[in-house]
Scaffold this active site. Structure first.
Site, short mmCIF file in Angstrom:
data_model
loop_
_atom_site.label_atom_id
_atom_site.label_comp_id
_atom_site.label_asym_id
_atom_site.label_seq_id
_atom_site.Cartn_x
_atom_site.Cartn_y
_atom_site.Cartn_z
N ARG A 129 45.72 126.01 63.15
CA ARG A 129 47.16 126.24 63.01
C ARG A 129 47.86 124.89 63.00
O ARG A 129 48.02 124.26 64.03
CB ARG A 129 47.66 127.10 64.20
CG ARG A 129 49.00 127.77 63.93
CD ARG A 129 49.62 128.26 65.23
NE ARG A 129 50.05 127.14 66.02
CZ ARG A 129 49.97 127.08 67.36
NH1 ARG A 129 49.47 128.05 68.05
NH2 ARG A 129 50.39 125.99 68.00
N HIS A 141 53.31 127.34 66.98
CA HIS A 141 53.08 128.80 66.92
C HIS A 141 54.19 129.49 66.11
O HIS A 141 53.93 130.27 65.19
CB HIS A 141 53.02 129.36 68.34
CG HIS A 141 52.96 130.85 68.41
ND1 HIS A 141 51.85 131.56 68.02
CD2 HIS A 141 53.88 131.76 68.79
CE1 HIS A 141 52.10 132.86 68.19
NE2 HIS A 141 53.32 133.01 68.65
N TYR A 182 51.05 120.79 74.43
CA TYR A 182 49.68 121.20 74.75
C TYR A 182 48.62 120.66 73.79
O TYR A 182 47.44 120.97 73.94
CB TYR A 182 49.57 122.73 74.84
CG TYR A 182 50.06 123.49 73.62
CD1 TYR A 182 49.24 123.68 72.52
CD2 TYR A 182 51.35 124.00 73.57
CE1 TYR A 182 49.68 124.36 71.40
CE2 TYR A 182 51.82 124.68 72.47
CZ TYR A 182 50.98 124.87 71.38
OH TYR A 182 51.44 125.54 70.27
C1 LIG Z 1 49.85 142.67 73.47
C2 LIG Z 1 50.55 141.36 73.33
N1 LIG Z 1 50.49 140.46 74.33
C3 LIG Z 1 51.12 139.26 74.20
C4 LIG Z 1 51.84 138.97 73.08
C5 LIG Z 1 52.57 137.63 72.97
N2 LIG Z 1 51.93 136.81 71.94
C6 LIG Z 1 52.43 136.73 70.69
S1 LIG Z 1 51.51 135.79 69.70
C7 LIG Z 1 50.41 135.44 70.92
C8 LIG Z 1 49.21 134.55 70.65
C9 LIG Z 1 48.26 135.16 69.69
O1 LIG Z 1 47.28 134.27 69.31
P1 LIG Z 1 46.21 134.61 68.22
O2 LIG Z 1 45.72 136.00 68.37
O3 LIG Z 1 45.18 133.54 68.27
O4 LIG Z 1 46.99 134.56 66.83
P2 LIG Z 1 47.83 133.38 66.18
O5 LIG Z 1 49.24 133.50 66.71
O6 LIG Z 1 47.19 132.09 66.52
O7 LIG Z 1 47.79 133.68 64.72
C10 LIG Z 1 50.78 136.06 72.11
C11 LIG Z 1 50.05 135.96 73.39
C12 LIG Z 1 51.89 139.94 72.06
N3 LIG Z 1 52.54 139.74 70.91
N4 LIG Z 1 51.24 141.12 72.21
#
Ligand SMILES: Cc1ncc(C[n+]2csc(CCOP(=O)(O)OP(=O)(O)O)c2C)c(N)n1
Length: 360
Positions: free
Chosen positions: A258, A262, A271
């Site tokens: 990425r 985010h 971080y």
């Molecule tokens: C069930 C749930 N818990 C927490 C969140 C908050 N949240 C949004 S994005 C994220 C990180 C997700 O990371 P990843 O699965 O690696 O996907 P990326 O964003 O890197 O594409 C979190 C913890 C959420 N959207 N849904």
């Protein structure tokens, strides 16, 4: 049923067909047809421009949030291009570019991210499910669609996307287990971009790779270079073909990164180091495919101009669109047929808040 797990094991290294210098590697693995690679390149150019424009719209206050897939566009394009018209794509909030590549109108794609209560497009038209914001919730949905297809003897495959962080969710485990037990035609496509907001991959799993996690469910895992669209088209395409042929669910992990924060609301400097980010620049998915296509005589200046022009046309359409601002009160309208007392109370609070807003 064989109990020998050998056939479930992913390769030791991610499959790569075009290296970072744009050179062909691995003669033992089929490379996609030239026309498919050129088409993918055009979609990559469009995807990169879409990401840039959407990010700019956030800075102008015209979009609530944008989780960019800059640097991950090869995964996005491959996910769309390996599917047949009758297949289903299950995207996350980060997968707008995959949806555009599948045919969803680019302006409609951004509806959810503008903060509207609906997804903005007809999911049945292009067989693209609504973008899932709660992590991994789309995975059991994809399994359900795949099970329905199997029961009806339809040749449909469901391809469900998720991030590395989402693999720690219960829904991920439940979806994989159910899919394997009922041998449904679903492909789980994990974009491992190294981070779940600020949480690094090392805090998600102690497995050798995320693809190895399939073994415990009885699902074969594959690892692929997520910045090499040629390798993705082959590996993901083969996984879709196996699922369609009745070989059950497949797990594909793409190794990517990425490049941006985010979302616009995140400060990634807290971080990770700038050096870590810049180390990924030479591995850019567009750069290496362009180098390969040029050296192979498959891309010239005229073709590049045509792709750039199309990308600019879409960017201009995004800038020109000015959909009506969503009405916050509608947030409560479609939750239950009969609103609960709590919802009624919250709706009244919002109405009250809005009535106090003064024009400045
Ligand atoms: C069930 C749930 N818990 C927490 C969140 C908050 N949240 C949004 S994005 C994220 C990180 C997700 O990371 P990843 O699965 O690696 O996907 P990326 O964003 O890197 O594409 C979190 C913890 C959420 N959207 N849904």
């Amino acid at each position: 049923m064989t109990r020998d797990p050998a056939h479930l094991l992913p390769s030791a290294d991610p499959v790569q067909l075009i290296d970072v210098e744009g050179k062909r590697v691995r003669d033992d693995v089929r490379i996609p047809e030239a026309t498919d690679l050129v088409r993918a390149y055009g979609a990559l150019v469009l995807g990169r421009r879409f990401n840039e424009q959407a990010y700019a719209l956030v800075r102008q206050g015209r979009l609530a949030v944008y989780p960019s897939s800059t640097g991950q566009e090869a995964c996005q394009i491959a996910a769309a291009h390996v599917l047949d018209d009758g297949d289903w794509l299950f995207p996350t909030y980060r997968d707008a570019v995959a949806m555009v590549a599948r045919g969803v109108d680019p302006v409609e794609t951004l509806t959810l991210l503008r903060g509207d209560w609906h997804c903005g497009y007809d999911p049945y038209r292009h067989r693209v499910a609504t973008q899932a914001t709660p992590l991994a919730t789309q995975l059991p949905h994809a399994v359900g669609v795949a099970l329905a297809a199997k029961l009806r003897s339809e040749p449909t495959v469901a391809l469900a996307m998720c991030g590395d962080g989402a693999t720690s969710e219960g829904d991920f485990a439940e979806a994989l287990n159910f899919a394997a037990v009922f041998a449904v035609p679903v492909v789980f496509f994990v974009q491992n971009n190294e981070y779940a907001i600020s949480v690094p991959l090392s805090r998600q799993t102690a497995a050798p790779s995320l693809a190895h996690r399939g073994i415990g469910f009885g699902i074969p895992g594959q690892r692929v270079d997520g910045n090499d669209v040629a390798a993705l088209l082959t590996v993901l395409g083969d996984a879709v073909a196996r699922a369609r042929a009745g070989e059950g669910p497949q797990l594909v992990e793409a190794h990517t990164y990425r490049v941006q924060a985010h979302t616009n609301a995140d400060d990634d400097g807290r971080y990770r180091s700038a050096d870590e980010v810049s180390a990924w620049a030479p591995r850019d998915p567009l750069l290496r495919l362009a180098t390969y296509l040029r050296a192979s005589g498959l891309l010239d200046d005229a073709a590049q101009v045509a792709f750039d022009t199309e990308a600019e046309r879409v960017a201009a359409a995004l800038r020109a669109s000015s959909p009506a601002a969503p009405d916050p009160a509608r947030l409560f309208a479609h939750v239950f047929a009969e609103p609960t007392p709590q919802l009624r109370e919250q709706a009244a609070l919002v109405r009250d808040e809005l009535s106090r807003e003064v024009e400045v």
